[in-house]
Structures are given as C-alpha cells and as structure tokens.
Design a protein around this motif. Structure first.
Motif, PDB file in Angstrom:
ATOM      1  N   GLY A  35      12.814 -46.520 -53.605  1.00 19.66           N
ATOM      2  CA  GLY A  35      13.998 -45.683 -53.523  1.00 19.66           C
ATOM      3  C   GLY A  35      13.705 -44.259 -53.110  1.00 19.66           C
ATOM      4  O   GLY A  35      14.613 -43.509 -52.776  1.00 19.66           O
ATOM      5  N   HIS A  36      12.441 -43.878 -53.113  1.00 21.08           N
ATOM      6  CA  HIS A  36      12.085 -42.533 -52.678  1.00 21.08           C
ATOM      7  C   HIS A  36      12.186 -42.489 -51.154  1.00 21.08           C
ATOM      8  O   HIS A  36      11.614 -43.330 -50.463  1.00 21.08           O
ATOM      9  CB  HIS A  36      10.663 -42.192 -53.122  1.00 21.08           C
ATOM     10  CG  HIS A  36      10.309 -40.756 -52.950  1.00 21.08           C
ATOM     11  ND1 HIS A  36       9.941 -40.234 -51.741  1.00 21.08           N
ATOM     12  CD2 HIS A  36      10.296 -39.720 -53.827  1.00 21.08           C
ATOM     13  CE1 HIS A  36       9.690 -38.947 -51.871  1.00 21.08           C
ATOM     14  NE2 HIS A  36       9.903 -38.608 -53.136  1.00 21.08           N
ATOM     15  N   PRO A  37      12.936 -41.529 -50.593  1.00 26.85           N
ATOM     16  CA  PRO A  37      13.182 -41.547 -49.151  1.00 26.85           C
ATOM     17  C   PRO A  37      11.930 -41.429 -48.283  1.00 26.85           C
ATOM     18  O   PRO A  37      11.860 -42.033 -47.220  1.00 26.85           O
ATOM     19  CB  PRO A  37      14.107 -40.351 -48.918  1.00 26.85           C
ATOM     20  CG  PRO A  37      14.147 -39.583 -50.178  1.00 26.85           C
ATOM     21  CD  PRO A  37      13.611 -40.444 -51.268  1.00 26.85           C
ATOM     22  N   TYR A  38      10.937 -40.692 -48.732  1.00 23.48           N
ATOM     23  CA  TYR A  38       9.743 -40.517 -47.906  1.00 23.48           C
ATOM     24  C   TYR A  38       8.908 -41.788 -47.868  1.00 23.48           C
ATOM     25  O   TYR A  38       8.449 -42.205 -46.812  1.00 23.48           O
ATOM     26  CB  TYR A  38       8.907 -39.341 -48.421  1.00 23.48           C
ATOM     27  CG  TYR A  38       7.691 -39.066 -47.566  1.00 23.48           C
ATOM     28  CD1 TYR A  38       7.824 -38.424 -46.344  1.00 23.48           C
ATOM     29  CD2 TYR A  38       6.421 -39.472 -47.963  1.00 23.48           C
ATOM     30  CE1 TYR A  38       6.727 -38.185 -45.542  1.00 23.48           C
ATOM     31  CE2 TYR A  38       5.319 -39.236 -47.169  1.00 23.48           C
ATOM     32  CZ  TYR A  38       5.474 -38.590 -45.963  1.00 23.48           C
ATOM     33  OH  TYR A  38       4.382 -38.370 -45.171  1.00 23.48           O
ATOM     34  N   GLY A  40       9.917 -44.870 -48.546  1.00 21.45           N
ATOM     35  CA  GLY A  40      10.653 -46.014 -48.025  1.00 21.45           C
ATOM     36  C   GLY A  40      11.051 -45.906 -46.569  1.00 21.45           C
ATOM     37  O   GLY A  40      11.729 -46.779 -46.054  1.00 21.45           O
ATOM     38  N   ARG A  41      10.618 -44.844 -45.891  1.00 20.15           N
ATOM     39  CA  ARG A  41      11.028 -44.666 -44.495  1.00 20.15           C
ATOM     40  C   ARG A  41      10.495 -45.819 -43.635  1.00 20.15           C
ATOM     41  O   ARG A  41       9.465 -46.417 -43.939  1.00 20.15           O
ATOM     42  CB  ARG A  41      10.568 -43.318 -43.963  1.00 20.15           C
ATOM     43  CG  ARG A  41       9.085 -43.214 -43.763  1.00 20.15           C
ATOM     44  CD  ARG A  41       8.647 -41.774 -43.522  1.00 20.15           C
ATOM     45  NE  ARG A  41       7.265 -41.688 -43.228  1.00 20.15           N
ATOM     46  CZ  ARG A  41       6.282 -41.722 -44.128  1.00 20.15           C
ATOM     47  NH1 ARG A  41       6.580 -41.867 -45.397  1.00 20.15           N
ATOM     48  NH2 ARG A  41       5.023 -41.638 -43.765  1.00 20.15           N
ATOM     49  N   CYS A  75       8.252 -50.061 -49.681  1.00 16.67           N
ATOM     50  CA  CYS A  75       9.220 -49.561 -50.669  1.00 16.67           C
ATOM     51  C   CYS A  75      10.600 -49.409 -50.047  1.00 16.67           C
ATOM     52  O   CYS A  75      11.449 -48.686 -50.560  1.00 16.67           O
ATOM     53  CB  CYS A  75       8.747 -48.230 -51.241  1.00 16.67           C
ATOM     54  SG  CYS A  75       7.270 -48.361 -52.254  1.00 16.67           S
ATOM     55  N   THR A  76      10.836 -50.075 -48.943  1.00 17.16           N
ATOM     56  CA  THR A  76      12.114 -50.007 -48.245  1.00 17.16           C
ATOM     57  C   THR A  76      13.197 -50.676 -49.078  1.00 17.16           C
ATOM     58  O   THR A  76      12.957 -51.702 -49.712  1.00 17.16           O
ATOM     59  CB  THR A  76      12.014 -50.701 -46.876  1.00 17.16           C
ATOM     60  OG1 THR A  76      10.970 -50.082 -46.130  1.00 17.16           O
ATOM     61  CG2 THR A  76      13.304 -50.601 -46.106  1.00 17.16           C
ATOM     62  N   THR A  77      14.401 -50.086 -49.067  1.00 16.07           N
ATOM     63  CA  THR A  77      15.530 -50.651 -49.806  1.00 16.07           C
ATOM     64  C   THR A  77      16.579 -51.164 -48.830  1.00 16.07           C
ATOM     65  O   THR A  77      16.536 -50.876 -47.632  1.00 16.07           O
ATOM     66  CB  THR A  77      16.175 -49.589 -50.716  1.00 16.07           C
ATOM     67  OG1 THR A  77      16.683 -48.535 -49.896  1.00 16.07           O
ATOM     68  CG2 THR A  77      15.179 -49.037 -51.722  1.00 16.07           C
ATOM     69  N   LYS A  79      19.569 -50.252 -48.571  1.00 15.46           N
ATOM     70  CA  LYS A  79      20.332 -49.113 -48.033  1.00 15.46           C
ATOM     71  C   LYS A  79      19.694 -48.601 -46.742  1.00 15.46           C
ATOM     72  O   LYS A  79      20.397 -48.257 -45.786  1.00 15.46           O
ATOM     73  CB  LYS A  79      20.396 -47.995 -49.087  1.00 15.46           C
ATOM     74  CG  LYS A  79      21.112 -46.758 -48.638  1.00 15.46           C
ATOM     75  CD  LYS A  79      22.589 -47.000 -48.480  1.00 15.46           C
ATOM     76  CE  LYS A  79      23.277 -45.687 -48.137  1.00 15.46           C
ATOM     77  NZ  LYS A  79      24.600 -45.893 -47.619  1.00 15.46           N
ATOM     78  N   GLN A  80      18.373 -48.576 -46.684  1.00 17.79           N
ATOM     79  CA  GLN A  80      17.689 -48.124 -45.477  1.00 17.79           C
ATOM     80  C   GLN A  80      17.881 -49.112 -44.330  1.00 17.79           C
ATOM     81  O   GLN A  80      17.941 -48.716 -43.169  1.00 17.79           O
ATOM     82  CB  GLN A  80      16.218 -47.874 -45.779  1.00 17.79           C
ATOM     83  CG  GLN A  80      16.049 -46.646 -46.662  1.00 17.79           C
ATOM     84  CD  GLN A  80      14.728 -46.611 -47.371  1.00 17.79           C
ATOM     85  OE1 GLN A  80      14.228 -47.623 -47.834  1.00 17.79           O
ATOM     86  NE2 GLN A  80      14.160 -45.414 -47.470  1.00 17.79           N
ATOM     87  N   ASN A  83      21.380 -48.404 -43.061  1.00 16.04           N
ATOM     88  CA  ASN A  83      21.368 -47.148 -42.299  1.00 16.04           C
ATOM     89  C   ASN A  83      20.765 -47.348 -40.911  1.00 16.04           C
ATOM     90  O   ASN A  83      21.278 -46.810 -39.920  1.00 16.04           O
ATOM     91  CB  ASN A  83      20.607 -46.061 -43.053  1.00 16.04           C
ATOM     92  CG  ASN A  83      21.358 -45.564 -44.262  1.00 16.04           C
ATOM     93  OD1 ASN A  83      22.552 -45.805 -44.418  1.00 16.04           O
ATOM     94  ND2 ASN A  83      20.655 -44.881 -45.147  1.00 16.04           N
TER      95      ASN A  83
END
Length: 113
Positions: A35-38, A40-41, A75-77, A79-80, A83
């Motif tokens: 869930g951390h954006p960096y 999970g990019r 760690c991709t979710t 939501k990504q 998006n």
C-alpha cells in the motif's frame, strides 16, 4: 526519524518554531510495505503487461495475480492496477472527453443519433 513535536507560531514574526517534546518514535515500524505508493509503483514492463492484458479484456484481479506470480515480492495493489488502466484509457482518448470519444466513431460510421 519521526519526531513528536509541538508547533508554535512565533509571536510578532513570520514563520514557525519547533519545540521538541520527545525525540523517540510514537509508533512501531511497519511490518509490511503493501500500500505504500513508492514500493508499490509499477515498472515500465508491468505497465506494458497491464495494457496488453486490458486489450485482452482480462479482469483487474487476474492482472494483479499475474503480476504477483511474476514478482513474488511485489507490493502492488488493485488500486494501482485500476489507476494504470485509467491512464491508458485517457491516453487513447487524448484531450477528448469520454462522450466526445464515443461520438467520433458514431459520426464517422454515420450511425443515426
């Protein structure tokens, strides 16, 4: 290091002053970075894979499973994934709105509207 601090306005001056109350963390370290954006990019290769799978009408949950199979440490979710699909749809459309994009083939193919 995260500091628990009290912010106070400086009277008669512009700016802020930090008054340190306690110099220790006020929380435990995260056990997982999901869930951390960096972290999970998406990589460029993953973005290409998502676009290819979207063109094949693969559901987002199956896209996520495929990414996790290729990279177990991912760690991709979901939501990504959504998006990335949205960015792809927007790139196809260009500056047109969704309705303008829909109406172009209708008018081009001379459908009655």
């Amino acid at each position: 290091m995260s500091l628990q601090a009290s912010w106070q306005a400086m009277v008669g001056r512009q700016g802020w002053m930090v008054k340190l109350m306690c110099g220790i963390h006020n929380h435990e370290l995260a056990k997982s970075l999901v869930g951390h954006p960096y972290v999970g990019r998406l990589t460029k290769a993953e973005k290409i894979l998502i676009v290819d799978m979207k063109k094949s009408m693969v559901k987002p949950r199956n896209v996520l499973l495929t990414l996790k199979e290729h990279n177990g440490n991912s760690c991709t979710t979901i939501k990504q994934i959504y998006n990335a699909r949205s960015v792809y749809r927007s790139s196809i459309r260009g500056s047109d709105t969704e309705m303008q994009h829909l109406m172009k083939p209708v008018e081009r193919d001379q459908y009655i509207h």
